[in-house]
Design an enzyme around this catalytic site. Structure first.
Site, PDB file in Angstrom:
ATOM      1  N   HIS B 105       4.171  -4.686  -7.069  1.00  0.00           N
ATOM      2  CA  HIS B 105       2.879  -4.151  -7.516  1.00  0.00           C
ATOM      3  C   HIS B 105       3.097  -3.406  -8.836  1.00  0.00           C
ATOM      4  O   HIS B 105       3.572  -2.274  -8.838  1.00  0.00           O
ATOM      5  CB  HIS B 105       2.292  -3.193  -6.468  1.00  0.00           C
ATOM      6  CG  HIS B 105       1.876  -3.887  -5.204  1.00  0.00           C
ATOM      7  ND1 HIS B 105       0.794  -4.723  -5.159  1.00  0.00           N
ATOM      8  CD2 HIS B 105       2.400  -3.873  -3.953  1.00  0.00           C
ATOM      9  CE1 HIS B 105       0.657  -5.195  -3.919  1.00  0.00           C
ATOM     10  NE2 HIS B 105       1.617  -4.700  -3.170  1.00  0.00           N
ATOM     11  N   HIS B 115       4.623 -12.158  -5.173  1.00  0.00           N
ATOM     12  CA  HIS B 115       5.213 -12.146  -3.843  1.00  0.00           C
ATOM     13  C   HIS B 115       6.080 -13.380  -3.693  1.00  0.00           C
ATOM     14  O   HIS B 115       5.714 -14.469  -4.154  1.00  0.00           O
ATOM     15  CB  HIS B 115       4.086 -12.174  -2.800  1.00  0.00           C
ATOM     16  CG  HIS B 115       4.517 -12.662  -1.450  1.00  0.00           C
ATOM     17  ND1 HIS B 115       4.160 -13.894  -0.949  1.00  0.00           N
ATOM     18  CD2 HIS B 115       5.280 -12.067  -0.507  1.00  0.00           C
ATOM     19  CE1 HIS B 115       4.695 -14.045   0.260  1.00  0.00           C
ATOM     20  NE2 HIS B 115       5.368 -12.961   0.550  1.00  0.00           N
ATOM     21  N   ARG B 290       9.224  -4.054  13.044  1.00  0.00           N
ATOM     22  CA  ARG B 290       9.298  -2.734  12.420  1.00  0.00           C
ATOM     23  C   ARG B 290       8.137  -2.569  11.439  1.00  0.00           C
ATOM     24  O   ARG B 290       8.126  -3.166  10.348  1.00  0.00           O
ATOM     25  CB  ARG B 290      10.634  -2.595  11.706  1.00  0.00           C
ATOM     26  CG  ARG B 290      10.860  -1.201  11.132  1.00  0.00           C
ATOM     27  CD  ARG B 290      12.282  -1.073  10.590  1.00  0.00           C
ATOM     28  NE  ARG B 290      12.499   0.271  10.094  1.00  0.00           N
ATOM     29  CZ  ARG B 290      12.324   0.628   8.812  1.00  0.00           C
ATOM     30  NH1 ARG B 290      11.913  -0.252   7.920  1.00  0.00           N
ATOM     31  NH2 ARG B 290      12.563   1.883   8.440  1.00  0.00           N
TER      32      ARG B 290
END
Lengths: 338, 338
Positions: B105, B115, B290
């Site tokens: 970003h 990405h 996670r």
């Protein structure tokens, strides 16, 4: 008094509720005004979601950064398979859903974010008067067959509170108001709706509640139409008495950049809940609902920080330690100190 | 050369890829440094997700506002029912998944968000050497039975670009680099992976692509292990040549509050895609992965505005009109003007 579902009465109540919510929130803000966005999809193709709504948004007020109060009245000619998997009697039935939602994102991090929703769902009623039949140029609907099957309907709703810097007195007031709203309809309802709220507004991926909870109910018709409708009105009418005193009490509390940043960070959890876990949001987005109305609940400004944790013993840690744990707030002997 | 899946070679490549991505992005930033977070769940209960990873985060650099580069190596003793519904031969098999993800970003709204991800999945292999058996104190595993069934494996990955203020030359360079990476493995692959990317990174509730696309592939093993692994490396290695020149070219472009606010607004779409539609994110969050590693992809600061629309003909409208439409960018005769 009738026990036959009266959709018109529900619609009238919901529209009045939207009006009174907007008037009270404007008054509490003192500066911001709602702008209204009326949308209408009544000419949608028969297979799509039809209907319309009134979405009202207040932004950049003195007290509220963003408030959305939405009324919607949508219907379809056929329930999606997911809705009829456990109710085969509803396959192919027309349906209608009406509701009011309110989401308040205050500026001051000492004022909690709040959310309320009341809704009514009915399937299988004779809907030919409320909408031109998509079969108008085809064979006539089998009216006698429809009349034989009673419509299926239920109410749902509730409200929940999401503090950033919490106050025990506020949580206790919120839950006592919630209890007072539903207890006239049965002693057992408050514990049941409070538990359902704790269960529903929970971020499983964080193992963390969204806030201090409140009330949540769904598929509710067990008191018959009149009393179930009265219960829904009781919940809708209790939101302002539950929330407004908290806003009034905290809106002038001084705060700085630290509190603001924590508020923005915690708003990330609100987004995560709504987009990952909220059934209404997901169903709406995935079934072609109006994205802007569904997403009016999202906070105006949000931050994410990788693996951020509050300093033990800090005011921010207190949110996690004291408020993000399910607790019987209505029973607390909290001094209602200002 | 072997055609037997070599998990160690895949792991070694992925760890080196993480290192080279971090080194290059630090160099391009010039100021920001990655901090590393090593997590280990190898002692998790047998029924839970086990494994570990290295998550690296750079925040508040000169060029990049937030970068996450994550390596993970997770495994389980039993695939979830959703993964075996169409592959009954995998029921009850152990599995392992390794991957590297990067999300960038940037600060400057003229530099696109990007990405990339490359991953390897294998199920049914003899995993007793790589992990203490959860059955160690019970009966010995039926090694002969396991050996009889060949393991199932595949590669996946790709990269995609999300501009705010787009440049045709950047989109063309991005897609040409993508095409050059996969065409050595077959002429048909680039159109196929480009189309899959356009299909995957699409916000159905907005009827809007996430960005200008790139490459996407999954369940890929059709070239045998060695060539499929080489293809995955080709994609992983192409990310920097595809992205870094764009960053270098745009990072000093002047911008003001208007461009910044549009960037924050458009980042909302990134959040909506990742939380509502991205299969990896949803599977990870819902299966006990996670949370912090999964959500490292979220932008650092995001805004939502109700029903905002760009002014026709404005620089912001150009994003929608020119870039958020699937297009054969690699074929464009775009002057690569700086």
């Amino acid at each position: 008094m009738s026990t036959v579902p009266d959709v018109t009465a529900v619609r009238d109540y919901l529209r009045r509720l939207q009006d009174s919510l907007c008037a009270a929130l404007e008054a509490e803000d003192g500066a911001g005004k709602f702008r209204e966005d009326i949308w209408d999809r009544s000419d949608a193709s028969p297979s799509a979601l039809a209907g319309g709504g009134r979405t009202r948004i207040l932004t950049d007020g003195d007290v509220f950064e963003k408030v959305g109060v939405a009324f919607s009245d949508v219907r379809g000619t056929q329930l999606p398979p997911s809705a009829t998997a456990h109710r085969p009697e509803l396959v192919g039935k027309s349906w209608q859903a009406l509701g009011v939602s309110v989401v308040v994102h205050p500026k001051n991090p000492h004022v909690p974010t709040s959310h309320a929703n009341v809704r009514f769902f009915i399937a299988g009623q004779n809907s030919s008067t409320s909408r031109p039949s998509p079969l108008a140029s085809g064979p006539a609907p089998q009216a006698s067959g429809d009349a034989a099957a009673a419509p299926v309907w239920w109410f749902g709703g509730g409200f929940d509170l999401t503090p950033y810097y919490g106050f025990e007195a506020d949580a206790a007031h919120w839950h006592r108001t919630a209890r007072a709203a539903v207890t006239p309809f049965g002693e057992a309802l408050h514990p049941r709706f409070k538990q359902a709220c704790d269960d529903y507004f929970f971020l499983k991926h964080r193992n963390e509640p969204r806030g201090v909870g409140g009330l949540f109910f769904d598929d509710f018709n067990e008191l018959g139409f009149d009393r179930s409708f009265a219960l829904m009105r009781g919940v809708g009418d209790a939101f302002l008495p539950a929330y407004r005193p908290i806003v009034a009490r905290r809106k002038a509390t001084p705060f700085g950049e630290r509190e603001r940043q924590f508020q923005l960070y915690r708003r990330g959890r609100y987004v995560e809940f709504n987009l990952v876990w909220d059934r209404g949001t997901l169903f709406g987005l995935q079934s072609g609902g109006r994205a802007e109305s569904i997403l009016m609940s999202l906070p105006p400004l949000v931050r994410w920080d990788y693996d951020w944790k509050p300093e033990p013993g800090s005011a921010e840690a207190r949110l996690y330690d004291v408020f993000l744990k399910p607790r019987d707030w209505a029973k607390e002997e909290t001094a209602d100190d200002r």
